[in-house]
Design an enzyme around this catalytic site. Sequence first.
Site, PDB file in Angstrom:
ATOM      1  N   ASP A 275       0.851  -1.198   0.000  1.00 48.33           N
ATOM      2  CA  ASP A 275       0.000   0.000   0.000  1.00 48.33           C
ATOM      3  C   ASP A 275       0.887   1.248   0.000  1.00 48.33           C
ATOM      4  O   ASP A 275       2.035   1.214  -0.452  1.00 48.33           O
ATOM      5  CB  ASP A 275      -0.961  -0.074   1.210  1.00 48.33           C
TER       6      ASP A 275
ATOM      7  N   TRP B  98      -6.127   1.802  -6.775  1.00 51.97           N
ATOM      8  CA  TRP B  98      -6.114   3.184  -7.291  1.00 51.97           C
ATOM      9  C   TRP B  98      -6.884   4.045  -6.298  1.00 51.97           C
ATOM     10  O   TRP B  98      -8.100   4.001  -6.239  1.00 51.97           O
ATOM     11  CB  TRP B  98      -6.787   3.209  -8.669  1.00 51.97           C
ATOM     12  N   ASP B  99      -6.133   4.824  -5.529  1.00 48.87           N
ATOM     13  CA  ASP B  99      -6.732   5.581  -4.429  1.00 48.87           C
ATOM     14  C   ASP B  99      -6.950   7.042  -4.835  1.00 48.87           C
ATOM     15  O   ASP B  99      -6.353   7.533  -5.801  1.00 48.87           O
ATOM     16  CB  ASP B  99      -5.788   5.497  -3.219  1.00 48.87           C
ATOM     17  N   MET B 100      -7.767   7.752  -4.088  1.00 46.64           N
ATOM     18  CA  MET B 100      -7.985   9.193  -4.302  1.00 46.64           C
ATOM     19  C   MET B 100      -8.611   9.721  -3.014  1.00 46.64           C
ATOM     20  O   MET B 100      -9.697   9.311  -2.650  1.00 46.64           O
ATOM     21  CB  MET B 100      -8.906   9.402  -5.494  1.00 46.64           C
ATOM     22  N   ASN B 101      -7.870  10.596  -2.347  1.00 49.62           N
ATOM     23  CA  ASN B 101      -8.220  10.884  -0.952  1.00 49.62           C
ATOM     24  C   ASN B 101      -8.614  12.317  -0.627  1.00 49.62           C
ATOM     25  O   ASN B 101      -8.252  12.826   0.430  1.00 49.62           O
ATOM     26  CB  ASN B 101      -7.041  10.483  -0.057  1.00 49.62           C
TER      27      ASN B 101
ATOM     28  N   CYS C  91     -10.425   2.920  -4.923  1.00 44.87           N
ATOM     29  CA  CYS C  91     -10.563   3.275  -3.521  1.00 44.87           C
ATOM     30  C   CYS C  91     -10.586   4.789  -3.470  1.00 44.87           C
ATOM     31  O   CYS C  91      -9.937   5.449  -4.275  1.00 44.87           O
ATOM     32  CB  CYS C  91      -9.346   2.715  -2.771  1.00 44.87           C
TER      33      CYS C  91
ATOM     34  N   ASP D 232     -12.665   2.456   4.811  1.00 48.37           N
ATOM     35  CA  ASP D 232     -11.508   2.296   5.697  1.00 48.37           C
ATOM     36  C   ASP D 232     -11.947   1.726   7.038  1.00 48.37           C
ATOM     37  O   ASP D 232     -11.116   1.433   7.887  1.00 48.37           O
ATOM     38  CB  ASP D 232     -10.817   3.649   5.922  1.00 48.37           C
TER      39      ASP D 232
END
Length: 749
Positions: free
Chosen positions: A352, A462-465, A501, A523
Site C-alpha cells: 500500500d 487506485w486511491d484518491m483521498n 478506492c 476504511d
Amino acid sequence: MITIDGGWLHLKNGALSCLLRVNQWGLLEQAHFGAPVETADGAALACRPGLGWGGSLLLDDSDTASCPDVLALAWSGSGRGDLRESPLELGSATDFRVTDTRVLHGDALMTCGLPQARGAEATLQVTMAQPGAELTLYFALFDTAITRRTVLKNTGNAPITLHKLMSFCMDVPGEFEMSTFDGGWITEAARHTVPVSRSRVVNESLTGFSSNRHNPGFLLSEPGATEDAGRVYGCNLVYSGNHYAAAQRSLQNLTRVMQGISPANFSLTLTPGETFETPEAVLCYSGEGLNGLSDQMHRFISGHIIPPYWRGRARPVVYNSWEGCMFDFTQARLLDLARRAKKLGCELFVLDDGWFAGRDGDTAGLGDYTVNRKKLPQGLTGLSQKISELGLAFGLWFEPESVNENSALYRAHPDWALTDGFPPVLGRHQLLLDLTKPAVRDYIVENVSHILDSANIRYVKWDMNRHSVAQGAKAHAYILGLYDVLRRIFGPRPEILLESCSSGGNRFDPGMLCFSPQIWCSDNTDPIARLSIQGGLSYLYPQSTFGAHVSAAPHAQTLRQTPLATRANVAFFGCLGYELDLRQLLPVEQQEIAAQIAFYKQHRALFQFGRFRRLENGWQVSLDGNFAAGVFHTLAGAAPGYERLRLVGPNKSGRYAVRTRAQALRIGQFGALVKHVAPVPLDPNGVVLRTADRHFLLPDAQEEYHVSGAALVSGILLAPMFRGTGYDKAQRTQADFGSNLYIIEEEPG
Ligand code: GLA
C-alpha cells in the site's frame, strides 16, 4: 425485445416492461414502467386526463387531454404546460417534440468518453426537436435492466447555454418511499428511507465525485415493501462525478423521477453543431421486494458493467500492508509479512502507500513515482520478484490523481494542480491534479504505465483521498479526464485486477466499476460497522465488488473488540483480504486465520458470485443449489430466546445438510469465569491462563442438521445461545458481536 406496434414502443425483458407512445402533440408518454405486460395493455395503463384540471395550460385549447402537466411522460420541458421539475434547463422555455423513433440493434455507443454498459439486446432511439436544438433519448434494453441517456445537439446558428440535462426523466403512478445510501468517511452507505410526497426529495453529490455522502444509487419502493415482497424500482448512474436525482409526487399521484449530472453551478456553452452527452442511468424493477431488486441490479452490474476479463473470475485472497505497516516498512519487513501471509493461505500481497520517495507520511511525495530505495533497495522489480518466488502475486497502491505541495512534481509544475482561482484548500495535505489538462493526463499515463511494466504487478489499488474544488462543467471535465487516464492505462492491461478506492468508499459507483471490478468499501473494517456498510452497498452492488478485509481488534476506527470469527464471517461476503500486522498474531490466531482462508477458498465461487440476499438476522448467498448463510449478533442479551435460520430460495422438496463452519473460543475471554470449570484455582491474569490462551482453543457448538428445503424456508431453530449457565459445547457460546456461518448443501435425492 423492443417492438414498435400500433403506436406503442415496448421494451420488455423477463423482469420489466417499459411502454411508451408518441402522442398527438409529439410528447413522449410513458404508459407503463414496471412488471412485464402486453403491448395491448397500453391503452388501459396510460393516463387519461378526463375533463382537465382547472387553470392548467393546454397545448391545444380545444382538447383537455393536451395538458402536459397531468400526463406520465418520459421526457418534458419547461414553461409549456408541464409545471413539474424539468430534466432540461437552457435558461428559457423548452418545448421538444418527437420527430423520429427507431430501434437500433445492440448498443448505441457513446462518443464523449464516458463509460457505458455493454451488451444491450437493442436500443430505442427517440429524437425530439425544437427550433435550434435536438435531443436524442436512448433506451437500451438489457436482460435485467434498461438504461437511459440523453444527447443534446445545437442545431441552430447561435450558442446554447446548458444548465441542466438529466440522463432520464419519467413519471410513475403511485406512492413511493425513496431509500438513499448516505454517510461519510468510515461510515459509508447507511440506508435512509423517506416518503416521496409533494415536496421534492433529492439525492445529490456536490463533492466533485459520486461521494460517500450520497451514493448515486437509490431505490423507490411502494410503502410496505419488504426485503422479499412488494414493488421496488432501483436507479443508478454510470458516473463518478457530481450527481443529482429527484423524486416528487404530483397532485395526480404521478411520481416524477429523474437522475443525471448535478446541475449545481453547471453551465456549458454548446456552439452550433456541438453536442453534449449525459452519463447512462440504470433502471431496474422488481415485484419481489428489495432483495428482488438487488438481484436485478447485481446481475446487471456483474454482466454488463464489470470489465469483461473479470466477469465471474475468482478474486484472490489479499494481504494488504496498510493497517499493519502504514508508512513504516523495509523490504525485509515486507518479505517477512509476505512469508507469513503465504503460510496463512493468502494469494496476493499488496504494498500500500509509502513506497515512493518522500512518502514517509501523508504530507509529502504524492505526484512522484521514484521508488524509495532506502526502503526498497532492489526497487519494485526486486521486491515483486521475491514476492513471486514466495508463490504470491504482487499488487501496488497508487494515488495518481493527487499531488502534495511537498513533491518534485508540484515544484516543477505548480500550474498542474486543480485550482478554482482562490487560495488552495487542501484535503489530507494534498491537491488534485487538473485532469482536464492533456499534459497532466499524459504524465500520469506514462508514469503509472512505466511502473506497471517495470515489475510483475498483477493488482493495482487506485486511491484518491480528497474532495474536489472543481464545480459544474469543470468537475464533469475532470471526470472525463479520469476515465481517459484509466482507459489508457488499463485498457491494454485487462488482466491487472484494479481495485478502486477513495478514502474507502468515497467513489463507489458504476462508472468506476466499468474499470475496476472491485472497490474498497470503507476504511472501516470493523465487522459490525461493515454489516451496515456492506449491507447498504448490497442493495445496489454485487458482493464481488466489495473489498472486505479482516483487521485487528480493538478496531482502529471504533475501538470495538470483536471476535476474529465474526471479522471473517462478515468479510467472507465479499473479496476476502487480511490487513493487520501478522507478526503480532498469537499461535491460536494464526491457526484460526489459516482455517478461515482454507474455508473461503473452498466456497469462493459461492461467496463471490452467489446470489446475495439479506435475511432477518444476516445474509445468505446461493449458487447451484447450495447456500452459505451468516447469522450476526451485535450486543449480547441475558437469557436470549431461540434463534431461527430461515433461508430464501431452497427447493422445498429437496433435502439439505446444514453445517456450521467450525469456530473456536479463546480461553482468555472467560477471565475469572474459568474457576467454574478449572479443577484448580487459576489467576485470570496469571501466566498459566495467558499461555493457555495463546495456544489452546475451546470448540464452540458444531451444528449439523439434515432437513428439507421446506423446513429451511420455514426456518429451523439453531443451537441455543449462552445463557449464564456455564460452558457447553452443544451451545453457541457468544458474547457481544458473535456470529455463525452455515454451509447448506443439497443432498442427493
Ligand atoms: C486511504 C485508503 C487506505 C490506504 C490509505 C493510504 O485512506 O482508503 O486504504 O490506502 O489511503 O494512505
